[in-house]
Design a protein around this motif. Structure first.
Motif, mmCIF file in Angstrom:
data_model
loop_
_atom_site.group_PDB
_atom_site.id
_atom_site.type_symbol
_atom_site.label_atom_id
_atom_site.label_comp_id
_atom_site.label_asym_id
_atom_site.label_seq_id
_atom_site.Cartn_x
_atom_site.Cartn_y
_atom_site.Cartn_z
ATOM 1 N N GLY A 126 0.596 -1.208 0.064
ATOM 2 C CA GLY A 126 -0.099 0.012 0.166
ATOM 3 C C GLY A 126 0.717 1.252 -0.214
ATOM 4 N N LYS A 127 2.006 1.219 -0.023
ATOM 5 C CA LYS A 127 2.987 2.503 -0.079
ATOM 6 C C LYS A 127 3.580 2.574 -1.453
ATOM 7 C CE LYS A 127 2.722 2.915 4.457
ATOM 8 N NZ LYS A 127 1.978 4.210 5.144
ATOM 9 N N PRO A 128 3.939 3.758 -1.797
ATOM 10 C CA PRO A 128 4.651 3.852 -3.026
ATOM 11 C C PRO A 128 6.059 3.847 -3.190
ATOM 12 C CG PRO A 128 4.133 6.132 -2.216
ATOM 13 C CD PRO A 128 3.488 4.963 -1.371
ATOM 14 N N VAL A 129 6.542 3.060 -4.241
ATOM 15 C CA VAL A 129 7.952 2.340 -4.280
ATOM 16 C C VAL A 129 8.353 3.024 -5.498
ATOM 17 C CG1 VAL A 129 9.361 0.286 -4.276
ATOM 18 C CG2 VAL A 129 7.344 0.582 -2.860
ATOM 19 N N SER A 130 9.842 3.267 -5.757
ATOM 20 C CA SER A 130 10.325 3.839 -6.806
ATOM 21 C C SER A 130 11.738 3.305 -6.789
ATOM 22 C CB SER A 130 10.341 5.294 -6.952
ATOM 23 O OG SER A 130 11.022 5.812 -6.103
ATOM 24 N N PHE A 131 12.213 3.008 -8.156
ATOM 25 C CA PHE A 131 13.626 2.433 -8.415
ATOM 26 C C PHE A 131 14.374 3.465 -9.453
ATOM 27 C CE2 PHE A 131 10.917 -1.295 -7.601
ATOM 28 C CZ PHE A 131 11.746 -2.054 -6.669
ATOM 29 N N GLY A 132 15.603 3.359 -9.188
ATOM 30 C CA GLY A 132 16.571 3.958 -9.994
ATOM 31 C C GLY A 132 17.502 2.536 -10.624
ATOM 32 N N THR A 133 18.669 3.074 -11.046
ATOM 33 C CA THR A 133 19.585 1.946 -11.367
ATOM 34 C C THR A 133 20.248 1.261 -10.181
ATOM 35 O OG1 THR A 133 21.415 3.532 -11.826
ATOM 36 C CG2 THR A 133 19.902 2.646 -13.775
ATOM 37 N N PHE A 134 20.519 2.375 -9.476
ATOM 38 C CA PHE A 134 21.416 1.977 -8.078
ATOM 39 C C PHE A 134 20.800 2.584 -6.715
ATOM 40 C CE2 PHE A 134 22.977 6.104 -9.646
ATOM 41 C CZ PHE A 134 23.377 6.660 -8.444
ATOM 42 N N ARG A 135 19.664 2.964 -7.054
ATOM 43 C CA ARG A 135 18.918 3.511 -5.746
ATOM 44 C C ARG A 135 17.347 3.175 -5.632
ATOM 45 N NH1 ARG A 135 18.785 9.712 -5.112
ATOM 46 N NH2 ARG A 135 19.075 9.332 -2.841
ATOM 47 N N ARG A 136 16.803 3.198 -4.426
ATOM 48 C CA ARG A 136 15.537 2.814 -4.328
ATOM 49 C C ARG A 136 14.806 3.665 -3.208
ATOM 50 N NH1 ARG A 136 12.921 -3.100 -3.247
ATOM 51 N NH2 ARG A 136 10.882 -2.287 -2.310
ATOM 52 N N CYS A 137 13.408 3.812 -3.281
ATOM 53 C CA CYS A 137 12.849 4.457 -2.279
ATOM 54 C C CYS A 137 11.782 3.665 -1.735
ATOM 55 C CB CYS A 137 12.015 5.846 -2.681
ATOM 56 S SG CYS A 137 13.080 7.045 -3.157
ATOM 57 N N SER A 138 11.599 3.683 -0.424
ATOM 58 C CA SER A 138 10.752 2.630 0.343
ATOM 59 C C SER A 138 11.014 1.127 0.025
ATOM 60 C CB SER A 138 9.166 2.838 -0.333
ATOM 61 O OG SER A 138 8.860 4.144 -0.020
ATOM 62 N N TYR A 139 11.285 0.266 0.975
ATOM 63 C CA TYR A 139 11.690 -1.068 1.009
ATOM 64 C C TYR A 139 11.102 -1.801 2.438
ATOM 65 C CZ TYR A 139 15.254 1.079 4.078
ATOM 66 O OH TYR A 139 15.985 1.629 5.071
ATOM 67 N N PRO A 140 10.747 -2.865 2.131
ATOM 68 C CA PRO A 140 10.176 -3.895 3.151
ATOM 69 C C PRO A 140 11.116 -4.406 4.050
ATOM 70 C CG PRO A 140 10.134 -5.199 1.452
ATOM 71 C CD PRO A 140 10.633 -3.770 0.763
ATOM 72 N N VAL A 141 10.609 -4.184 5.355
ATOM 73 C CA VAL A 141 11.735 -4.840 6.472
ATOM 74 C C VAL A 141 10.596 -5.536 7.426
ATOM 75 C CG1 VAL A 141 13.496 -3.122 6.491
ATOM 76 C CG2 VAL A 141 11.594 -2.529 7.896
ATOM 77 N N HIS A 142 11.269 -6.569 8.107
ATOM 78 C CA HIS A 142 10.434 -7.377 9.149
ATOM 79 C C HIS A 142 10.560 -6.590 10.474
ATOM 80 C CE1 HIS A 142 9.241 -10.663 11.588
ATOM 81 N NE2 HIS A 142 8.375 -11.209 10.528
ATOM 82 N N ASP A 143 9.024 -6.382 11.018
ATOM 83 C CA ASP A 143 9.205 -5.657 12.396
ATOM 84 C C ASP A 143 8.854 -6.967 13.099
ATOM 85 O OD1 ASP A 143 8.359 -4.060 14.534
ATOM 86 O OD2 ASP A 143 6.724 -2.944 13.507
ATOM 87 N N GLU A 144 9.852 -6.966 14.228
ATOM 88 C CA GLU A 144 10.030 -7.979 15.021
ATOM 89 C C GLU A 144 8.873 -7.788 16.217
ATOM 90 O OE1 GLU A 144 12.008 -10.758 15.357
ATOM 91 O OE2 GLU A 144 12.747 -10.215 13.311
ATOM 92 N N SER A 145 8.720 -6.687 16.590
ATOM 93 C CA SER A 145 7.717 -6.176 17.714
ATOM 94 C C SER A 145 6.219 -6.805 17.315
ATOM 95 C CB SER A 145 7.719 -4.881 18.153
ATOM 96 O OG SER A 145 7.294 -4.111 17.078
ATOM 97 N N ARG A 146 5.853 -6.309 15.862
ATOM 98 C CA ARG A 146 4.338 -6.652 15.453
ATOM 99 C C ARG A 146 4.398 -8.030 14.470
ATOM 100 N NH1 ARG A 146 2.174 -1.084 12.667
ATOM 101 N NH2 ARG A 146 4.796 -1.108 12.228
ATOM 102 N N GLN A 147 5.525 -8.663 14.356
ATOM 103 C CA GLN A 147 5.708 -9.808 13.788
ATOM 104 C C GLN A 147 5.055 -9.690 12.234
ATOM 105 O OE1 GLN A 147 7.384 -12.861 14.423
ATOM 106 N NE2 GLN A 147 8.315 -11.316 16.050
#
Length: 200
Positions: free
Chosen positions: A39-60
């Motif tokens: 549900g979040k906007p994501v953008s890519f370049g050739t060597f850069r990125r905006c917005s990325y997923p991570v695992h939140d340990e507290s909320r699993q």
């Protein structure tokens, strides 16, 4: 201040700088490809990125970190095609920038740019534009990588955007390179003054 450029040469110098700046800004910005993930906007370049997923340990659960940045390493770039694209486009931008700065110096320094030097500079600009064009052509080959597929609805593939869109930075990079190849290369042939031949 004496200039080594003709009137056409001054136009060439300014246009060269504009083309180089346009291509370099487009190359550096991570807005070549737009999509969304969780549900979040994501953008890519050739060597850069905006917005990325991570695992939140507290909320699993997976959450999106809405930040822009480079990949941690060159090998972290999602596909080999994007790695090649980064090198080739970066080289092309470097060549365009080198010629543009030399051309601007020619506005202030006499006998820096002769007709021969202008033609060589035009050839270098053509090569730079060709490299950037090759990088832009290689970029869609990386759309089948897992990171891009996650962002583009798992239906993207090589030269198939899926649910993603091409971003403004891709067009910006390509437009700068095209103008450099077609317009600047031609103007460079008429940029330098004839060199004076001294009797001694």
């Amino acid at each position: 201040m004496a200039s080594s450029l003709t009137c056409t040469g001054v136009i060439w110098a300014l246009l060269s700088f504009l083309c180089a700046a346009t291509s370099c800004v487009g190359f550096f910005m991570p807005y070549w490809l737009w999509g969304s993930q969780l549900g979040k906007p994501v953008s890519f370049g050739t060597f850069r990125r905006c917005s990325y997923p991570v695992h939140d340990e507290s909320r699993q659960m997976m959450v999106m970190v809405e930040e822009c940045g480079r990949y941690a390493s060159f090998q972290g770039i999602p596909s080999p095609e994007w790695r090649i694209c980064t090198i080739v486009t970066g080289l092309g931008c470097g060549l365009l920038l080198l010629v543009a700065l030399t051309a601007l110096m020619g506005c202030c320094v006499s006998e820096l740019i002769s007709r021969t030097v202008g033609r060589v500079a035009g050839g270098i600009q053509f090569l730079g534009g060709l490299l950037i064009g090759a990088g832009c052509a290689l970029y869609p080959l990386g759309w089948d990588s897992e990171e891009v597929r996650q962002t583009c609805g798992y239906i993207s593939g090589q030269f198939d955007l899926g649910k993603c869109e091409i971003g403004w930075a891709y067009y910006c990079t390509g437009a700068g390179a095209t103008a450099a190849m077609l317009l600047c290369t031609w103007l460079a042939c008429f940029s330098g003054k004839k060199q004076k031949h001294y009797p001694y």
